[in-house]
Motif scaffolding. Structure first.
Motif, PDB file in Angstrom:
ATOM      1  N   THR A  27       6.620   4.305  15.718  1.00  0.00           N
ATOM      2  CA  THR A  27       5.442   4.003  15.684  1.00  0.00           C
ATOM      3  C   THR A  27       4.643   4.830  14.384  1.00  0.00           C
ATOM      4  O   THR A  27       5.303   5.941  14.162  1.00  0.00           O
ATOM      5  CB  THR A  27       4.559   3.623  16.469  1.00  0.00           C
ATOM      6  OG1 THR A  27       4.613   5.706  17.101  1.00  0.00           O
ATOM      7  CG2 THR A  27       5.115   3.595  17.921  1.00  0.00           C
ATOM      8  N   PRO A  28       4.147   3.569  13.490  1.00  0.00           N
ATOM      9  CA  PRO A  28       3.547   4.957  13.102  1.00  0.00           C
ATOM     10  C   PRO A  28       2.685   6.279  12.786  1.00  0.00           C
ATOM     11  O   PRO A  28       2.610   6.947  12.183  1.00  0.00           O
ATOM     12  CB  PRO A  28       2.555   3.959  11.605  1.00  0.00           C
ATOM     13  CG  PRO A  28       2.989   2.546  12.051  1.00  0.00           C
ATOM     14  CD  PRO A  28       3.139   2.699  13.529  1.00  0.00           C
ATOM     15  N   LYS A  56      12.466   1.041   6.377  1.00  0.00           N
ATOM     16  CA  LYS A  56      11.575   0.470   7.049  1.00  0.00           C
ATOM     17  C   LYS A  56      11.270   0.703   7.976  1.00  0.00           C
ATOM     18  O   LYS A  56      12.761   1.558   8.987  1.00  0.00           O
ATOM     19  CB  LYS A  56      12.026  -1.145   7.606  1.00  0.00           C
ATOM     20  CG  LYS A  56      11.017  -2.595   8.205  1.00  0.00           C
ATOM     21  CD  LYS A  56      11.485  -3.829   8.552  1.00  0.00           C
ATOM     22  CE  LYS A  56      10.535  -4.313   9.183  1.00  0.00           C
ATOM     23  NZ  LYS A  56      10.877  -5.726   8.681  1.00  0.00           N
ATOM     24  N   LEU A  92       3.177   7.004   5.153  1.00  0.00           N
ATOM     25  CA  LEU A  92       3.346   5.610   5.343  1.00  0.00           C
ATOM     26  C   LEU A  92       3.085   4.484   4.142  1.00  0.00           C
ATOM     27  O   LEU A  92       2.067   4.604   3.690  1.00  0.00           O
ATOM     28  CB  LEU A  92       2.169   5.210   6.318  1.00  0.00           C
ATOM     29  CG  LEU A  92       2.507   6.692   7.414  1.00  0.00           C
ATOM     30  CD1 LEU A  92       1.534   6.008   8.636  1.00  0.00           C
ATOM     31  CD2 LEU A  92       3.369   6.238   8.911  1.00  0.00           C
ATOM     32  N   THR A 110       2.228  -6.316   9.783  1.00  0.00           N
ATOM     33  CA  THR A 110       2.837  -5.533   8.395  1.00  0.00           C
ATOM     34  C   THR A 110       3.752  -4.565   8.505  1.00  0.00           C
ATOM     35  O   THR A 110       3.370  -3.346   9.570  1.00  0.00           O
ATOM     36  CB  THR A 110       1.131  -4.959   7.925  1.00  0.00           C
ATOM     37  OG1 THR A 110       0.404  -5.367   7.931  1.00  0.00           O
ATOM     38  CG2 THR A 110       1.249  -3.924   6.887  1.00  0.00           C
ATOM     39  N   THR A 167       0.527  -0.960   0.251  1.00  0.00           N
ATOM     40  CA  THR A 167      -0.175   0.051   0.301  1.00  0.00           C
ATOM     41  C   THR A 167       0.960   1.300  -0.034  1.00  0.00           C
ATOM     42  O   THR A 167       2.054   1.903   0.726  1.00  0.00           O
ATOM     43  CB  THR A 167      -0.633  -0.191   1.203  1.00  0.00           C
ATOM     44  OG1 THR A 167       0.085   0.867   2.611  1.00  0.00           O
ATOM     45  CG2 THR A 167      -1.901  -1.040   1.658  1.00  0.00           C
ATOM     46  N   CYS A 183      12.563   3.903   0.012  1.00  0.00           N
ATOM     47  CA  CYS A 183      12.139   4.383   1.516  1.00  0.00           C
ATOM     48  C   CYS A 183      12.562   3.366   2.886  1.00  0.00           C
ATOM     49  O   CYS A 183      13.015   2.085   1.917  1.00  0.00           O
ATOM     50  CB  CYS A 183      10.764   3.374   1.730  1.00  0.00           C
ATOM     51  SG  CYS A 183       9.418   4.220   0.104  1.00  0.00           S
ATOM     52  N   ARG A 214       3.331  -6.332   3.353  1.00  0.00           N
ATOM     53  CA  ARG A 214       4.240  -7.407   3.937  1.00  0.00           C
ATOM     54  C   ARG A 214       3.601  -8.510   2.854  1.00  0.00           C
ATOM     55  O   ARG A 214       3.074  -8.720   1.878  1.00  0.00           O
ATOM     56  CB  ARG A 214       2.720  -7.302   4.338  1.00  0.00           C
ATOM     57  CG  ARG A 214       2.321  -8.169   5.372  1.00  0.00           C
ATOM     58  CD  ARG A 214       1.021  -8.787   5.956  1.00  0.00           C
ATOM     59  NE  ARG A 214       0.719 -10.237   6.996  1.00  0.00           N
ATOM     60  CZ  ARG A 214      -0.246 -10.664   6.768  1.00  0.00           C
ATOM     61  NH1 ARG A 214      -1.508  -9.955   6.284  1.00  0.00           N
ATOM     62  NH2 ARG A 214      -0.681 -11.602   7.445  1.00  0.00           N
ATOM     63  N   CYS A 236       6.102  -1.027   8.332  1.00  0.00           N
ATOM     64  CA  CYS A 236       5.429   0.289   7.531  1.00  0.00           C
ATOM     65  C   CYS A 236       7.094   0.108   7.168  1.00  0.00           C
ATOM     66  O   CYS A 236       8.296   0.841   8.022  1.00  0.00           O
ATOM     67  CB  CYS A 236       5.389   0.680   8.390  1.00  0.00           C
ATOM     68  SG  CYS A 236       3.936   2.030   8.192  1.00  0.00           S
ATOM     69  N   TYR A 237       6.767   1.363   6.710  1.00  0.00           N
ATOM     70  CA  TYR A 237       7.921   2.357   5.370  1.00  0.00           C
ATOM     71  C   TYR A 237       7.546   3.504   5.585  1.00  0.00           C
ATOM     72  O   TYR A 237       6.628   4.006   5.472  1.00  0.00           O
ATOM     73  CB  TYR A 237       8.330   1.770   4.259  1.00  0.00           C
ATOM     74  CG  TYR A 237       9.135   0.117   4.116  1.00  0.00           C
ATOM     75  CD1 TYR A 237      10.196  -0.550   4.393  1.00  0.00           C
ATOM     76  CD2 TYR A 237       8.011  -0.765   3.724  1.00  0.00           C
ATOM     77  CE1 TYR A 237      10.466  -1.530   3.757  1.00  0.00           C
ATOM     78  CE2 TYR A 237       8.555  -2.005   4.265  1.00  0.00           C
ATOM     79  CZ  TYR A 237      10.015  -2.807   3.829  1.00  0.00           C
ATOM     80  OH  TYR A 237       9.876  -3.980   4.281  1.00  0.00           O
ATOM     81  N   THR A 289       2.927   0.664   3.492  1.00  0.00           N
ATOM     82  CA  THR A 289       3.662  -0.570   3.767  1.00  0.00           C
ATOM     83  C   THR A 289       3.975  -1.628   2.794  1.00  0.00           C
ATOM     84  O   THR A 289       3.445  -1.931   1.817  1.00  0.00           O
ATOM     85  CB  THR A 289       2.120  -1.557   4.593  1.00  0.00           C
ATOM     86  OG1 THR A 289       1.554  -1.483   3.368  1.00  0.00           O
ATOM     87  CG2 THR A 289       1.744   0.161   5.244  1.00  0.00           C
ATOM     88  N   GLN A 291       3.615   9.529  11.178  1.00  0.00           N
ATOM     89  CA  GLN A 291       2.924  10.175  10.479  1.00  0.00           C
ATOM     90  C   GLN A 291       2.968  11.843  11.183  1.00  0.00           C
ATOM     91  O   GLN A 291       2.400  12.622  10.348  1.00  0.00           O
ATOM     92  CB  GLN A 291       1.700   9.599  10.375  1.00  0.00           C
ATOM     93  CG  GLN A 291       0.304  10.754   9.986  1.00  0.00           C
ATOM     94  CD  GLN A 291      -0.289   9.362   8.678  1.00  0.00           C
ATOM     95  OE1 GLN A 291       0.074   8.953   8.960  1.00  0.00           O
ATOM     96  NE2 GLN A 291      -0.511  10.410   7.915  1.00  0.00           N
TER      97      GLN A 291
END
Length: 297
Positions: free
Chosen positions: A285-286, A279, A188, A199, A111, A277, A192, A201-202, A190, A290
């Motif tokens: 944390t996402p 990881k 963000l 999942t 995503t 990107c 996976r 996140c990058y 993702t 953000q």
């Protein structure tokens, strides 16, 4: 003389009319192709998404398919070290099993941004240029992991390829990330894999257009997936960051796992748009990322 001028004017008018008609016909054909591409991409993506559901299959089937995908370890010859035996792959996660049953080439789900929400496959670097997830001929193709990449155990840099479709399908909206406002509003990403329980996140660290032809202006070597030395990795990162259209609020180093998204670009000879990107690290944390990108935008 008057008749000659009148004839000339009529000829010019007829020629202009033909040019307009042909131009409209070409424009209509292009729009029609884009509409068909969009319709077909939407239909395939909807069918694929129906297969990617949590708890889609039972645990015993997960173990069965995971064992089938794993490489069997051959008997060791006399004097052969135990460490040289092939590693056994983990079981495919349950919610990936319907996708895996439909296409054993599936290796994950990606995503990014407002519209990229797609399965990722791996086979070679040709087949999925013009085949969809179900193996049908399709100009949209399918997002695929570079054939040289290993995702378990994973390489330092994973390369995902997708078409820059005018309809917006596949990676048709990826180049939006060249604009800092868009990138920082959608930080963000993702990816996976079929073996990941959670999942990953990058976040983006660089976005730029580059040529794939060595020796020409704008050339950037996207082929390294692992590095012999820490210095080589750091130089690779430095080169990418220097090319970026914007400065990311996060840094990256040789300890990070990287994800590169690639699509066609016409800014350079054999061009690509590159989104690099990294990881999220342990402890990040996402939600924190953000807020960090929103504050930098």
């Amino acid at each position: 003389m008057r008749n000659r001028n009148e004839t000339l004017r009529k000829s010019i008018w007829v020629l202009l009319t033909l040019v307009i008609i042909v131009s409209l016909a070409v424009a209509a054909a292009i729009v029609a192709v884009d509409v068909v591409d969009m319709w077909r991409a939407d239909a395939v993506e909807e069918e694929v998404r129906q297969l990617y559901q949590p708890t889609a299959s039972s645990g015993w089937l997960s173990a069965l398919l995971g064992s089938a995908r794993a490489e069997e370890s051959p008997p060791l010859e006399e004097g052969q070290a135990e460490a040289s035996a092939p590693a056994v792959l983990p079981a495919v996660q349950e919610d990936f099993l319907p996708l895996y049953q439909a296409n054993p080439d599936v290796i994950g789900w990606l995503t990014a941004g407002e519209s990229i929400d797609l399965p990722v496959v791996q086979r070679d670097n040709e087949y999925y240029l013009d085949h969809n997830f179900f193996g049908e001929k399709d100009s949209n193709g399918t997002v695929f992991l570079n054939e040289r990449n290993m995702f378990f155990p994973r390489d330092s840099v994973l390369l995902l390829h997708g078409h820059d479709m005018r309809s917006g399908a596949m990676f048709g909206t990826l180049a939006e990330y060249e604009n800092a406002e868009y990138a920082f509003a959608h930080p963000l990403i993702t990816f996976r894999t079929i073996y990941d329980e959670e999942t990953p996140c990058y976040v983006p660290i660089a976005a730029f257009h580059a040529s794939m032809v060595e020796g020409v202006a704008g050339y950037f070597d996207v082929t390294p997936m692992n590095f012999q030395t820490q210095q080589a990795f750091e130089e690779y990162l430095s080169d990418a960051v220097e090319r970026s259209n914007w400065l990311s609020p996060v840094e990256a180093d040789s300890q990070d796992e990287l994800l590169m998204l690639l699509t066609c670009s016409y800014r350079h000879v054999d061009g690509r748009f590159v989104l690099l990107c990294r990881k999220l690290r342990d402890g990040e944390t996402p939600e924190e990322m953000q807020r960090l990108f929103a504050g930098a935008g």
